[in-house]
Design an enzyme around this catalytic site. Structure first.
Site, PDB file in Angstrom:
ATOM      1  N   ASP A   1       1.019  -1.246   0.057  1.00  0.00           N
ATOM      2  CA  ASP A   1      -0.073  -0.001   0.073  1.00  0.00           C
ATOM      3  C   ASP A   1       1.007   1.397   0.256  1.00  0.00           C
ATOM      4  O   ASP A   1       1.285   1.512   1.011  1.00  0.00           O
ATOM      5  CB  ASP A   1      -0.942   0.088   1.348  1.00  0.00           C
TER       6      ASP A   1
ATOM      7  N   ARG B   1       4.354   2.794   2.976  1.00  0.00           N
ATOM      8  CA  ARG B   1       5.162   1.702   3.931  1.00  0.00           C
ATOM      9  C   ARG B   1       6.721   1.965   3.315  1.00  0.00           C
ATOM     10  O   ARG B   1       7.279   1.473   4.164  1.00  0.00           O
ATOM     11  CB  ARG B   1       4.666   0.269   3.055  1.00  0.00           C
TER      12      ARG B   1
ATOM     13  N   ARG C   1      -6.614  10.461   2.772  1.00  0.00           N
ATOM     14  CA  ARG C   1      -6.298   9.486   1.910  1.00  0.00           C
ATOM     15  C   ARG C   1      -7.122   9.762   0.543  1.00  0.00           C
ATOM     16  O   ARG C   1      -6.740   9.031  -0.496  1.00  0.00           O
ATOM     17  CB  ARG C   1      -6.500   8.190   2.648  1.00  0.00           C
TER      18      ARG C   1
ATOM     19  N   LYS D   1      -9.470   1.367  -4.803  1.00  0.00           N
ATOM     20  CA  LYS D   1     -10.049   0.910  -3.543  1.00  0.00           C
ATOM     21  C   LYS D   1     -11.057   2.448  -3.101  1.00  0.00           C
ATOM     22  O   LYS D   1     -10.588   3.519  -3.240  1.00  0.00           O
ATOM     23  CB  LYS D   1      -9.031   0.471  -2.498  1.00  0.00           C
ATOM     24  N   HIS D   2     -11.943   2.145  -2.291  1.00  0.00           N
ATOM     25  CA  HIS D   2     -12.452   0.579  -1.621  1.00  0.00           C
ATOM     26  C   HIS D   2     -13.982   0.561  -2.273  1.00  0.00           C
ATOM     27  O   HIS D   2     -14.708   1.256  -1.861  1.00  0.00           O
ATOM     28  CB  HIS D   2     -12.362   0.753  -0.261  1.00  0.00           C
TER      29      HIS D   2
ATOM     30  N   HIS E   1     -11.839  -1.452   9.937  1.00  0.00           N
ATOM     31  CA  HIS E   1     -11.052  -2.378  10.533  1.00  0.00           C
ATOM     32  C   HIS E   1     -11.346  -2.738  11.960  1.00  0.00           C
ATOM     33  O   HIS E   1     -10.700  -3.760  12.553  1.00  0.00           O
ATOM     34  CB  HIS E   1      -9.561  -1.451  10.767  1.00  0.00           C
TER      35      HIS E   1
ATOM     36  N   ASP F   1     -10.363  -6.723   0.268  1.00  0.00           N
ATOM     37  CA  ASP F   1      -9.565  -5.971   1.309  1.00  0.00           C
ATOM     38  C   ASP F   1      -9.218  -7.076   2.390  1.00  0.00           C
ATOM     39  O   ASP F   1      -9.836  -8.188   2.289  1.00  0.00           O
ATOM     40  CB  ASP F   1     -10.567  -4.714   2.043  1.00  0.00           C
TER      41      ASP F   1
END
Length: 530
Positions: free
Chosen positions: A87, A95, A155, A185-186, A198, A272
């Site tokens: 990601d 990352r 984001r 996404k998403h 999450h 996901d």
């Protein structure tokens, strides 16, 4: 397996079921070297792909070696090459932070420049490819029209569906031009929630007309422009499914009926992570894998636990053998995965550059886009720029990651370092207790208050008001998201950078001292503020 499915091109009916199922899974692991568990998943469970998180990242040379080691494990086991994904959105979800760390997508949205974004995507894609990464779970195509959204926020490119679609498609095109699969996404959209999937299952109650007008728009644009892959979301859309407890990831109406048949999307469809609570704490990860594949997913993510990874693969095999999942559904997914792997690993393409050949261009692109995205929302009293020959006082607040998706590697208080780059005397006041903080200003000082998620931390607004009352020369700079203005609507000078990556903090500092104009365009509406 005796031969490689990419080179032998065996008919799908000749491929054993356990091999086909394993190729539909992408798994993660802990550490900077392959674990015994991940090696076993590749060699005995025919794992199709790997996802990297920050926990797997140490240095560019280590990541390149890790990718090569994983591919060697697959090759020596007679398995197809692995899709290696990550990601790398930019901003708070990055990352890798050595070069290919663009500002957040909302900062990119403030540039309003799809041509530049395509170029930026290509630059990032080249850097990822140099590290052996073949798939990027980006861009985010969610329309962030809910300021209370705890997981998307900056984001997203913004709250204009058409702009999100145009900019997202441009960034995806750039990734793909560098030979990296882009995964938007998403789907069908995570932008209008106040719950983080999450942690639990959000519900979007809007009717189909509203979804068509807002949430679906960027995905339709990305599909029309040829995006390679889309990722599902663990959110209930009762207007489509008739069920406010069914996540989109597990819904055949959403994935097959809407995405495949109505939208005519024929790329890879990726779930996901099935260890997120919206799945793991409801139907469970293994059962979620069964339902996701049955609903239309080609690839499912199980990012963390080896036990759940093995259990999910074995549960899907059992479900096909029992007739719970038609084998034709697995065949379709397997053939699509094999097609993308064939394109990635056997088609003629230029050899990727080395990381050292790509990194300076990546860093320069990040710097340029940060400067173009930084936004002076208002400066009513011509407070800016500050005088660098006089001290600047920086009042900052501690801040934590807002979502489990984020990389919490940077400190918003690093803004002091960015300001000090300008050979300016900077006095830093880090506020850990907003209720007990008493400012020391008596008027005339140059003060920057760097707010961080002030809408959820009302003490920050109190600090801003009291400093403003001291007749100081005050600029409020949001280092988290632009919605802080709603908490300090009377601020006469307000600047936002949509995040606190190093390039963005440097850009904000340049705006404060007049080295950059802060000419970005606010890509969202601030509630209660004109």
């Amino acid at each position: 397996m005796a031969d490689n499915v990419l080179t032998a091109e065996r008919p799908v009916h000749a491929v054993p079921l356990e091999e086909k199922v394993g190729q539909l899974f992408v798994a993660g692991f802990d550490g900077v070297e392959p674990t015994d568990d991940i090696e076993q998943l590749v060699s005995s469970h025919h794992l199709g792909g790997i996802i990297y998180f920050s926990r797997n990242i140490e240095s560019p040379s280590q990541v390149a070696s890790l990718s090569e080691r994983l591919q060697t494990i697959a090759r020596e086991a007679g398995e197809p090459p692995l899709l290696i994904a990550t990601d790398q959105e930019g901003g708070v979800v990055s990352r890798f932070d050595w070069g290919a760390q663009l500002p957040s997508q909302m900062a990119l949205g403030a540039t309003q420049d799809p041509t530049r974004l395509r170029s930026a995507g290509e630059t990032v894609g080249e850097e990822l490819a140099s590290l052996g990464i073949s798939m990027n779970f980006a861009p985010v195509l969610d329309v962030n029209n809910n300021p209370e959204n705890p997981v998307i926020g900056v984001r997203s490119f913004g709250d204009d569906p058409e702009a999100v679609g145009e900019l997202g498609s441009a960034l995806a095109s750039g990734f793909q031009s560098a030979g990296v699969i882009a995964c938007g996404k998403h789907f069908p959209g995570h932008g209008d929630t106040e719950t983080d999937s999450h942690r639990s299952l959000p519900v979007i109650p809007h009717d189909k007309d509203r979804l068509e007008a807002v949430e679906f728009v960027p995905f339709r644009r990305a599909i029309d422009d040829g995006i390679d892959a889309l990722m599902t979301t663990h959110i209930a859309f009762p207007a489509i499914t008739g069920d406010d407890t069914l996540p989109a990831t597990l819904s055949k109406e959403v994935l097959t009926g809407l995405l495949r048949e109505e939208f005519e999307f024929d790329g890879l469809l990726v779930s996901d992570c099935l260890e997120m609570n919206a799945i793991a704490e409801t139907v469970g990860t293994a059962e979620g894998a069964v339902q996701a594949i049955a609903a239309g997913c080609d690839v499912v993510l199980v990012s963390h636990s080896p036990e759940r990874q093995r259990e999910a693969i074995e549960r899907v095999i059992d479900a096909v053998e029992s007739g719970e999942i038609p084998e034709a559904r697995v065949d379709s997914a397997f053939e699509r995965v094999r097609e993308y792997k064939h394109r990635q690993f056997t088609e003629e393409r230029e050899k990727p550059q080395t990381w050292t050949e790509t990194v300076e261009q990546s860093r320069e692109v990040a710097r340029q886009l940060a400067r173009e995205g930084a936004t002076v929302v208002r400066d009513r009293d011509d407070t800016l720029p500050f005088d660098t020959s006089a001290p600047i006082h920086l009042v900052g607040f501690t801040g934590d990651a807002q979502s489990d998706a984020e990389d919490d590697r940077y400190d918003p208080n690093d803004f002091r370092t960015s300001l000090a780059r300008n050979e300016t005397k900077v006095y830093h006041h880090e506020v850990t207790d907003t209720h007990g903080y008493e400012h020391p200003f008596d008027g005339g000082e140059q003060v920057v208050v760097a707010t961080y998620h002030a809408r959820s931390n009302p003490g920050q607004a109190r600090v801003v008001r009291e400093i403003a009352d001291a007749a100081t020369r005050l600029a409020v700079v949001s280092v988290r998201d632009p919605y802080d203005l709603a908490a300090v609507p009377d601020a006469s000078t307000y600047v936002t950078g949509y995040g606190y990556s190093p390039a963005m903090l440097d850009a904000l500092a340049d705006v404060v001292v007049g080295k950059a104009g802060g000419d970005g365009t606010l890509p969202v509406t601030i509630p209660g503020v004109e």
